[in-house]
Design a protein around this motif. Structure first.
Motif, PDB file in Angstrom:
ATOM      1  N   LEU A  14       0.847  -1.205   0.000  1.00  0.00           N
ATOM      2  CA  LEU A  14       0.000   0.000   0.000  1.00  0.00           C
ATOM      3  C   LEU A  14       0.877   1.247   0.000  1.00  0.00           C
ATOM      4  O   LEU A  14       1.741   1.415   0.859  1.00  0.00           O
ATOM      5  CB  LEU A  14      -0.905   0.010   1.237  1.00  0.00           C
ATOM      6  N   TRP A  15       0.615   2.117  -0.969  1.00  0.00           N
ATOM      7  CA  TRP A  15       1.324   3.394  -1.033  1.00  0.00           C
ATOM      8  C   TRP A  15       0.275   4.508  -0.970  1.00  0.00           C
ATOM      9  O   TRP A  15      -0.603   4.573  -1.822  1.00  0.00           O
ATOM     10  CB  TRP A  15       2.073   3.548  -2.360  1.00  0.00           C
ATOM     11  N   GLY A  16       0.394   5.365   0.026  1.00  0.00           N
ATOM     12  CA  GLY A  16      -0.599   6.429   0.115  1.00  0.00           C
ATOM     13  C   GLY A  16      -0.095   7.604   0.917  1.00  0.00           C
ATOM     14  O   GLY A  16       1.106   7.736   1.180  1.00  0.00           O
ATOM     15  N   CYS A  17      -1.031   8.463   1.273  1.00  0.00           N
ATOM     16  CA  CYS A  17      -0.740   9.587   2.154  1.00  0.00           C
ATOM     17  C   CYS A  17      -1.701   9.505   3.327  1.00  0.00           C
ATOM     18  O   CYS A  17      -2.705   8.795   3.265  1.00  0.00           O
ATOM     19  CB  CYS A  17      -0.940  10.918   1.437  1.00  0.00           C
ATOM     20  N   ALA A  18      -1.395  10.245   4.382  1.00  0.00           N
ATOM     21  CA  ALA A  18      -2.258  10.266   5.562  1.00  0.00           C
ATOM     22  C   ALA A  18      -2.689  11.698   5.849  1.00  0.00           C
ATOM     23  O   ALA A  18      -1.926  12.651   5.629  1.00  0.00           O
ATOM     24  CB  ALA A  18      -1.517   9.686   6.759  1.00  0.00           C
ATOM     25  N   THR A  19      -3.917  11.822   6.328  1.00  0.00           N
ATOM     26  CA  THR A  19      -4.430  13.115   6.812  1.00  0.00           C
ATOM     27  C   THR A  19      -5.290  12.824   8.042  1.00  0.00           C
ATOM     28  O   THR A  19      -5.596  11.671   8.319  1.00  0.00           O
ATOM     29  CB  THR A  19      -5.328  13.808   5.761  1.00  0.00           C
ATOM     30  N   ALA A  20      -5.689  13.880   8.742  1.00  0.00           N
ATOM     31  CA  ALA A  20      -6.600  13.716   9.886  1.00  0.00           C
ATOM     32  C   ALA A  20      -7.727  14.734   9.745  1.00  0.00           C
ATOM     33  O   ALA A  20      -7.495  15.872   9.319  1.00  0.00           O
ATOM     34  CB  ALA A  20      -5.857  13.957  11.188  1.00  0.00           C
ATOM     35  N   ALA A  21      -8.933  14.311  10.138  1.00  0.00           N
ATOM     36  CA  ALA A  21     -10.131  15.116   9.901  1.00  0.00           C
ATOM     37  C   ALA A  21      -9.949  16.573  10.354  1.00  0.00           C
ATOM     38  O   ALA A  21     -10.134  17.514   9.572  1.00  0.00           O
ATOM     39  CB  ALA A  21     -11.327  14.485  10.612  1.00  0.00           C
ATOM     40  N   HIS A  22      -9.573  16.757  11.607  1.00  0.00           N
ATOM     41  CA  HIS A  22      -9.525  18.131  12.123  1.00  0.00           C
ATOM     42  C   HIS A  22      -8.481  18.979  11.389  1.00  0.00           C
ATOM     43  O   HIS A  22      -8.645  20.187  11.263  1.00  0.00           O
ATOM     44  CB  HIS A  22      -9.223  18.123  13.625  1.00  0.00           C
ATOM     45  N   GLN A  23      -7.476  18.356  10.880  1.00  0.00           N
ATOM     46  CA  GLN A  23      -6.387  19.102  10.248  1.00  0.00           C
ATOM     47  C   GLN A  23      -6.717  19.541   8.818  1.00  0.00           C
ATOM     48  O   GLN A  23      -6.075  20.437   8.280  1.00  0.00           O
ATOM     49  CB  GLN A  23      -5.102  18.266  10.270  1.00  0.00           C
ATOM     50  N   VAL A  24      -7.698  18.880   8.206  1.00  0.00           N
ATOM     51  CA  VAL A  24      -8.006  19.213   6.806  1.00  0.00           C
ATOM     52  C   VAL A  24      -9.453  19.656   6.560  1.00  0.00           C
ATOM     53  O   VAL A  24      -9.727  20.357   5.591  1.00  0.00           O
ATOM     54  CB  VAL A  24      -7.708  18.035   5.840  1.00  0.00           C
TER      55      VAL A  24
END
Ligand code: BGC
Length: 447
Positions: A14-24
């Motif tokens: 798996l190749w991806g990126c990560a984000t978090a709800a409050h941050q975006v």
């Protein structure tokens, strides 16, 4: 001599990126939204009200960007406070939006990973006592069960809690984050509540989706002792056990070993299908008897390493290998690198950081350690908690202009896109994006 090599990964990696709800997302109303309102708590008194406007719909164009980088997976978080606005409720409209986002990922060829808790909670939960409540695990399990029922046809990869010990120390010891409390006893109760809540969420999800694959995200600190090492080793080892091992050990043994004594945590063993490893920085640590509030421990910047901004510590991506090796030897569980990244507005460090991290991971995979995926932090610049939108803490493959919201790819975006497309790293990529690293990564022409 021209060096030509290709460091390939197993198919299905798996190749991806990560984000978090409050941050975006923007437009949230949770514990952090309330925390940010008070001046002095966040750099520049910034708030996450706007963030990257995902809730207003800009997730779609950013998922296009992730797809353009050939990501085959994406780690996002869903906001508990939106979905469970009061203790027994379930907000169908919010759920519909998240369904659209998850379908949006799948339509673009990306496997979603959902994080349930990434540092924020509903206000009702916090105001009743948060993780110290006896029924905190039941509340979190309700959220997890409803999420599995609602999103289970779109997602089977779940991360229960993001960096429980970072959350607990920043929010309940150092007062840097919501809820801004300080006290070792309270922090111990919070960590115990998080361990129990992880397990409760695990069982809740498995009850709905038996084939679900569930882990949590561990923030792993690379640690070295201050001089004089002999004395400071005591403190560094204690810090290592606490920050790097205690949470996972508790899930393996049923005993949570924290500063101040052991806490039995029944019925939590066997609730990990994999470990999420988040690897960012290294510190020098030691004892400081003048600092009871920080458990008599102190962090410093390691000598001779590339240093990050402010309190960031040293940047040493090749040590990802050691972290993977240690977790595998200790727990024998698959590992997913759920976050890895570098604060770097000008993209001076990021290309090198990426290639060194990927090489370290390749090395680990070559030894047979089961690393299943890599999620880069982060797809786009976002709201960096107490650092707000301070550009020194820009982590994105895409730069976000805070005035206009315009996104621009940094050079490392193209590099990461090539790695994801090739399912590996070639010498040719290193030569183009991080030529200075050629001798370090390929000494004598070999990987
Ligand atoms: C957190 C992210 C944060 C990143 C960079 C991780 O510890 O999970 O929310 O933005 O580090 O500091």
């Amino acid at each position: 001599m021209t060096v030509k090599a290709f460091l390939g990964f197993p198919s299905g990696f798996l190749w991806g990126c990560a984000t978090a709800a409050h941050q975006v997302e923007g437009q949230n109303n949770n514990t952090w939204s309330r925390w940010e309102r008070v001046p002095g708590r966040v750099h520049g008194n910034h708030t996450a009200d706007q963030a990257c406007e995902w809730w207003a719909g800009r997730w779609a164009e950013d998922f296009d960007r992730a797809a353009a980088l050939n990501n085959n997976a994406q780690r996002i978080s869903i906001e508990w406070s939106r979905l469970v606005p009061t203790p027994d409720a379930w907000d169908e409209a919010a759920a519909e939006r998240y369904r659209a986002m998850l379908s949006g990922l799948r339509d673009r060829g990306m496997k979603p990973m959902i994080t349930l808790h990434h540092f924020t909670e509903p206000l009702w939960f916090a105001d009743r006592g948060g993780w110290t409540m006896d029924d905190a695990p039941a509340h979190f399990a309700y959220f997890a069960r409803r999420a599995a029922e609602t999103f289970g046809d779109l997602c089977d990869l779940w991360c229960t809690i993001n960096e429980p010990l970072v959350y607990a120390t920043q929010g309940y010891l150092f007062r840097r984050w919501a809820p801004g409390k300080s006290g070792v006893r309270l922090m111990r109760r919070v960590v115990a509540g998080l361990v129990r809540s992880h397990a409760a969420a695990y069982y809740a999800i498995k009850g709905v989706q038996p084939h679900a694959s569930i882990g949590y995200a561990l923030h792993y600190l690379g640690l070295h002792s201050h001089w004089p090492q002999l004395v400071n080793n005591i403190g560094t080892r204690a810090l290592d056990r606490f920050m790097n091992l205690s949470f996972t050990d508790a899930l393996m043994s049923g005993v949570l070993r924290l500063p101040g004594g052991n806490i039995p945590v029944p019925n939590v063993t066997g609730t990990l299908d994999w470990i999420g490893l988040q690897f960012y920085h290294e510190f020098q640590a030691g004892l400081n008897f003048l600092k009871p509030g920080s458990l008599f421990l102190e962090y410093g910047k390691p000598r001779g390493m590339v240093l990050g901004p402010d309190s960031w510590g040293g940047i040493n991506p090749s040590a990802l290998y050691e972290a993977i090796k240690r977790l595998w030897s200790r727990y024998q569980l698959p590992i997913i690198v759920t976050e890895s990244g570098v604060p770097d507005p000008d993209d001076h460090l990021r290309p090198g950081y990426i290639v060194e991290s990927v090489k370290a991971m390749w090395h680990a995979v070559g030894y047979g350690f089961p690393v299943l995926g890599y999620f880069f932090w982060s797809l786009i610049d976002n709201f960096e908690w107490a650092e707000g939108y301070d550009p020194r803490f820009n982590f994105g493959l895409y730069k976000v202009d805070r005035e206009t919201g315009e996104r621009t790819a940094r050079p490392s975006a193209a590099l990461y896109g090539e790695i994801c497309a090739a399912n590996g790293l070639s010498t040719e990529m290193v030569a183009r994006y991080a030529p200075d690293l050629m001798p370090k990564l390929f000494p004598n022409g070999k990987p």
